[in-house]
Design an enzyme around this catalytic site. Structure first.
Site, PDB file in Angstrom:
ATOM      1  N   SER A   1       0.816  -1.230   0.000  1.00 45.15           N
ATOM      2  CA  SER A   1       0.000   0.000   0.000  1.00 45.15           C
ATOM      3  C   SER A   1       0.847   1.276   0.000  1.00 45.15           C
ATOM      4  O   SER A   1       0.506   2.262   0.637  1.00 45.15           O
ATOM      5  CB  SER A   1      -0.948   0.052   1.205  1.00 45.15           C
ATOM      6  OG  SER A   1      -1.726  -1.100   1.257  1.00 45.15           O
TER       7      SER A   1
ATOM      8  N   LEU B   1      -0.314   4.382  -8.114  1.00 47.81           N
ATOM      9  CA  LEU B   1      -0.432   5.820  -8.347  1.00 47.81           C
ATOM     10  C   LEU B   1       0.866   6.393  -8.890  1.00 47.81           C
ATOM     11  O   LEU B   1       0.855   7.234  -9.802  1.00 47.81           O
ATOM     12  CB  LEU B   1      -0.695   6.516  -7.012  1.00 47.81           C
ATOM     13  CG  LEU B   1      -2.116   6.877  -6.714  1.00 47.81           C
ATOM     14  CD1 LEU B   1      -2.209   7.501  -5.339  1.00 47.81           C
ATOM     15  CD2 LEU B   1      -2.616   7.860  -7.765  1.00 47.81           C
TER      16      LEU B   1
ATOM     17  N   THR C   1      16.214   5.209   7.451  1.00 46.44           N
ATOM     18  CA  THR C   1      16.477   4.723   6.094  1.00 46.44           C
ATOM     19  C   THR C   1      16.781   3.221   6.046  1.00 46.44           C
ATOM     20  O   THR C   1      16.881   2.647   4.967  1.00 46.44           O
ATOM     21  CB  THR C   1      17.685   5.465   5.469  1.00 46.44           C
ATOM     22  OG1 THR C   1      18.846   5.159   6.241  1.00 46.44           O
ATOM     23  CG2 THR C   1      17.480   6.963   5.455  1.00 46.44           C
ATOM     24  N   LYS C   2      16.923   2.606   7.204  1.00 45.82           N
ATOM     25  CA  LYS C   2      17.342   1.191   7.225  1.00 45.82           C
ATOM     26  C   LYS C   2      16.394   0.259   6.454  1.00 45.82           C
ATOM     27  O   LYS C   2      16.858  -0.593   5.681  1.00 45.82           O
ATOM     28  CB  LYS C   2      17.500   0.722   8.674  1.00 45.82           C
ATOM     29  CG  LYS C   2      18.192  -0.621   8.818  1.00 45.82           C
ATOM     30  CD  LYS C   2      19.682  -0.577   8.492  1.00 45.82           C
ATOM     31  CE  LYS C   2      20.476  -0.085   9.681  1.00 45.82           C
ATOM     32  NZ  LYS C   2      21.876   0.163   9.360  1.00 45.82           N
TER      33      LYS C   2
ATOM     34  N   CYS D   1     -25.545  -0.329 -11.356  1.00 44.91           N
ATOM     35  CA  CYS D   1     -25.574  -1.787 -11.426  1.00 44.91           C
ATOM     36  C   CYS D   1     -26.521  -2.357 -10.359  1.00 44.91           C
ATOM     37  O   CYS D   1     -27.726  -2.231 -10.505  1.00 44.91           O
ATOM     38  CB  CYS D   1     -24.160  -2.358 -11.342  1.00 44.91           C
ATOM     39  SG  CYS D   1     -24.081  -3.970 -12.171  1.00 44.91           S
TER      40      CYS D   1
ATOM     41  N   HIS E   1     -21.412   0.367 -15.531  1.00 44.77           N
ATOM     42  CA  HIS E   1     -20.518   1.003 -14.550  1.00 44.77           C
ATOM     43  C   HIS E   1     -19.862   2.257 -15.137  1.00 44.77           C
ATOM     44  O   HIS E   1     -18.734   2.179 -15.643  1.00 44.77           O
ATOM     45  CB  HIS E   1     -19.435   0.019 -14.111  1.00 44.77           C
ATOM     46  CG  HIS E   1     -19.956  -1.069 -13.236  1.00 44.77           C
ATOM     47  ND1 HIS E   1     -20.069  -0.938 -11.869  1.00 44.77           N
ATOM     48  CD2 HIS E   1     -20.425  -2.302 -13.530  1.00 44.77           C
ATOM     49  CE1 HIS E   1     -20.564  -2.045 -11.352  1.00 44.77           C
ATOM     50  NE2 HIS E   1     -20.798  -2.892 -12.340  1.00 44.77           N
TER      51      HIS E   1
ATOM     52  N   GLU F   1     -18.474   4.574 -13.647  1.00 42.64           N
ATOM     53  CA  GLU F   1     -17.303   5.014 -12.864  1.00 42.64           C
ATOM     54  C   GLU F   1     -15.969   4.581 -13.483  1.00 42.64           C
ATOM     55  O   GLU F   1     -14.924   5.114 -13.121  1.00 42.64           O
ATOM     56  CB  GLU F   1     -17.406   4.519 -11.417  1.00 42.64           C
ATOM     57  CG  GLU F   1     -17.196   3.030 -11.186  1.00 42.64           C
ATOM     58  CD  GLU F   1     -18.462   2.184 -11.323  1.00 42.64           C
ATOM     59  OE1 GLU F   1     -19.401   2.619 -12.017  1.00 42.64           O
ATOM     60  OE2 GLU F   1     -18.515   1.082 -10.751  1.00 42.64           O
TER      61      GLU F   1
HETATM   62  N1  GLN Z   1     -25.292  -8.761  -8.397  1.00 45.83           N
HETATM   63  C1  GLN Z   1     -25.842  -8.085  -9.540  1.00 45.83           C
HETATM   64  C2  GLN Z   1     -25.718  -8.918 -10.799  1.00 45.83           C
HETATM   65  O1  GLN Z   1     -24.914  -9.814 -10.873  1.00 45.83           O
HETATM   66  C3  GLN Z   1     -25.186  -6.730  -9.729  1.00 45.83           C
HETATM   67  C4  GLN Z   1     -23.740  -6.807 -10.083  1.00 45.83           C
HETATM   68  C5  GLN Z   1     -23.011  -5.494  -9.887  1.00 45.83           C
HETATM   69  O2  GLN Z   1     -23.502  -4.603  -9.214  1.00 45.83           O
HETATM   70  N2  GLN Z   1     -21.815  -5.377 -10.430  1.00 45.83           N
HETATM   71  O3  GLN Z   1     -26.403  -8.669 -11.742  1.00 45.83           O
END
Ligand code: GLN
Length: 540
Positions: free
Chosen positions: A14, A19, A188-189, A381, A507, A509
């Site tokens: 992490s 990034l 720094t070790k 989704c 999705h 995002e």
């Molecule tokens: N569980 C739901 C499906 O399989 C939604 C999946 C999700 O939100 N990525 O359709």
């Protein structure tokens, strides 16, 4: 000749290797170079698709349907490198390929071994990204130096300079320099030990990036250089950023990392074009207003589980010069308390994707609250599927409406298994995955946000909106605002009577960038800002 950069990590996990790798990619692109990004993950799962978000954080989906590590999200947000199946390999995938070749007799009677067969497979995966028009391939190695499972990968990248020439490769190692309060000193070790381990394997890092909480100063970087056998100017400190991860590349420019890499690889040094990124940082540092968005999910205490969602909300905030305050709410907490108790005062509600029954009732209560109180709502989704279930139960009066994912024999499966999922038994890589076209209905919020009607978005689900219920839902005010081009699959629903109620089966995002927010996120945050403003006017 394509050059290769290898990014490894030491001391702790992490550290922000993803990034940092993405930032290096960005800086090289801003110096006019063509970059490809890649992540090698030493775990045995063939891909992260079958892992719990608690284990792994979000699964990042690419256009081609690959389920990949969340670091690829950073790569896409920072760079223009096209990503595909070739951009993420795991031990599982490497071995799967080696074993398939062995079964096909491709090794011609040889004893198949980690060296050279597995390492050759890894080398091929790396070198495969080198193409005539690609200047630099950046390969990030997951895990920490010293992990047993990382060894074949380190051995493979050790061999690459022998094959393509030392001058074409650069090893960057990321470590931690902890600050010990009791001693009043940076230590720094651990870095020395970590580089020692790398050198034992035969890799001498060319550049060290040391992550620190506070600046460590020249004295310490020179000491690290001496003990780790690295040039003084090649020890770069990367201090924790106060405001935003998007500051990381600018910090690296201050330490001239971009020039250093370009010089070491003998690449042409073009001007750095980064003014837009600097002005983005100005907007991030000086927001003009605040807006609060509740995210009601199931893996809320795990920061990485909804990584791209949180980033996309931030991007939308940047566009509106607003700071998005994200209120992360555990769905089951809504069941225990009440939606009023937890959602009062928020300017928008987002319900993200997910799997399984836990927390569903809480999500439904949250959506009902947002629908009735006219709070802008964005469902993604599973969030979209919940919006449909809630509407069917509370507006259509189908009290037992459900998804067959949660209640196999529900009398009203408003969400049901996709037709081609009905015979699927394997879990890995078998969902509806990747980019699919969608056509938006004219006059909808979604069409207005996108500014056009034909879109392409990424999917990852097994269940879908049941078209048998479409007419009833539309008659009661929930419309199909977007469908697959043949009209069979409902991809977007909206409630036109509501100020901003949009829920999508895909999705979005995964396609938002800090300087190009996703249109639906931008529209959602704008609607939340409007609500915020209206409410503050009411209280004046
Ligand atoms: N569980 C739901 C499906 O399989 C939604 C999946 C999700 O939100 N990525 O359709």
């Amino acid at each position: 000749m394509t050059k290769h950069i290898f990014v490894t990590g030491g001391v702790v996990s992490s550290l922000g290797k993803g990034l940092t790798s993405a930032s290096i990619g960005l800086l090289l692109e801003r110096r006019g170079l063509t970059v490809r990004m890649q992540k090698l993950d030493p775990y045995i799962n063939v891909d992260p698709g079958t892992m719990s978000p608690y284990q792994h954080g979000e699964v990042y989906v690419l256009d081609d349907g690959s389920e990949t590590d969340l670091d690829l999200g950073h790569y896409e947000r920072f760079t223009n490198s096209p990503l595909s199946r070739k951009s993420n390999y795991t031990t599982g995938r490497i071995y799967q390929s080696v074993i398939n070749k062995e079964r096909q007799g491709q090794y011609l009677g040889a004893t198949v071994q980690v060296v050279p067969h597995v390492t050759d497979e890894i080398k091929a995966a790396v070198l495969n990204l080198a193409e005539p028009d690609v200047d630099v391939v950046i390969t990030e190695l997951g895990g920490t130096v010293g992990d047993i499972e990382g060894l074949p990968f380190l051995e493979a990248i050790r061999q690459i300079p022998l094959e393509i020439g030392k001058e074409n490769c650069l090893f960057i190692h990321l470590t931690l320099v902890p600050y010990l309060k009791a001693a009043g000193e940076a230590k720094t070790k651990p870095t020395q030990h970590s580089v020692g381990q790398l050198r034992q394997i035969g890799i001498q890092p060319d550049v060290l990036i040391v992550r620190t909480e506070r600046p460590i100063g020249r004295e310490h970087t020179e000491k690290i250089a001496l003990f780790c056998n690295v040039e003084k100017d090649a020890v770069i400190e990367e201090v924790d950023k106060e405001f935003s991860i998007y500051e990381v590349p600018l910090g690296l420019v201050e330490h001239k990392l971009d020039k250093l890499i370009i010089n070491k690889l003998g690449l042409p040094l073009n001007d750095l074009q980064i003014d837009d990124w600097r002005s983005l940082m100005q907007r991030i540092r000086h927001p003009e207003r605040d807006v609060t968005i509740a995210v009601v999910g199931k893996y809320i205490d795990h920061f990485d589980a909804y990584k791209s969602i949180y980033e996309s909300l931030d991007h939308a905030g940047f566009e509106h010069s607003a700071r998005v305050i994200i209120k992360r709410i555990e769905a089951e907490e809504i069941e225990r308390q009440s939606p009023e108790a937890l959602l009062k005062g928020v300017d928008g509600l987002l319900v993200p994707g997910g799997f399984g029954k836990r927390g569903i009732e809480g999500k439904l209560q949250a959506i009902e609250f947002a629908r009735q109180c006219e709070i802008p709502f964005f469902g993604i989704c599973l969030g979209m599927q919940c919006a449909v279930i809630e509407f069917a139960r509370n507006v259509l009066g189908l009290k037992e409406a459900n998804s067959s994912e949660f209640e196999k024999h529900t009398p009203d499966p408003v969400i049901c298994l996709l037709e081609d999922q009905k015979t699927v038994t394997d879990k890995g890589g078998t969902m509806r995955l990747g980019a699919e076209p969608c056509v938006l209905r004219e006059g909808t919020i979604s069409a207005a946000c996108y500014g056009h009607r034909e879109i392409s978005e990424r999917h990852r689900h097994r269940y879908e909106f049941n078209p048998d219920y479409l007419r009833q839902l539309e008659e009661h005010g929930m419309i199909a605002a977007g469908t697959s081009p043949n009209g069979h699959l409902v991809e977007v629903v909206e409630i036109p009577e509501h100020p901003w109620f949009v829920a999508v089966q895909y999705h979005p995002e995964f396609k938002s960038k800090p300087h190009q927010p996703h249109p639906l996120f931008a529209g959602f945050v704008e609607a939340a800002l409007t609500r915020h403003q209206q409410r503050s006017q009411q209280t004046v």
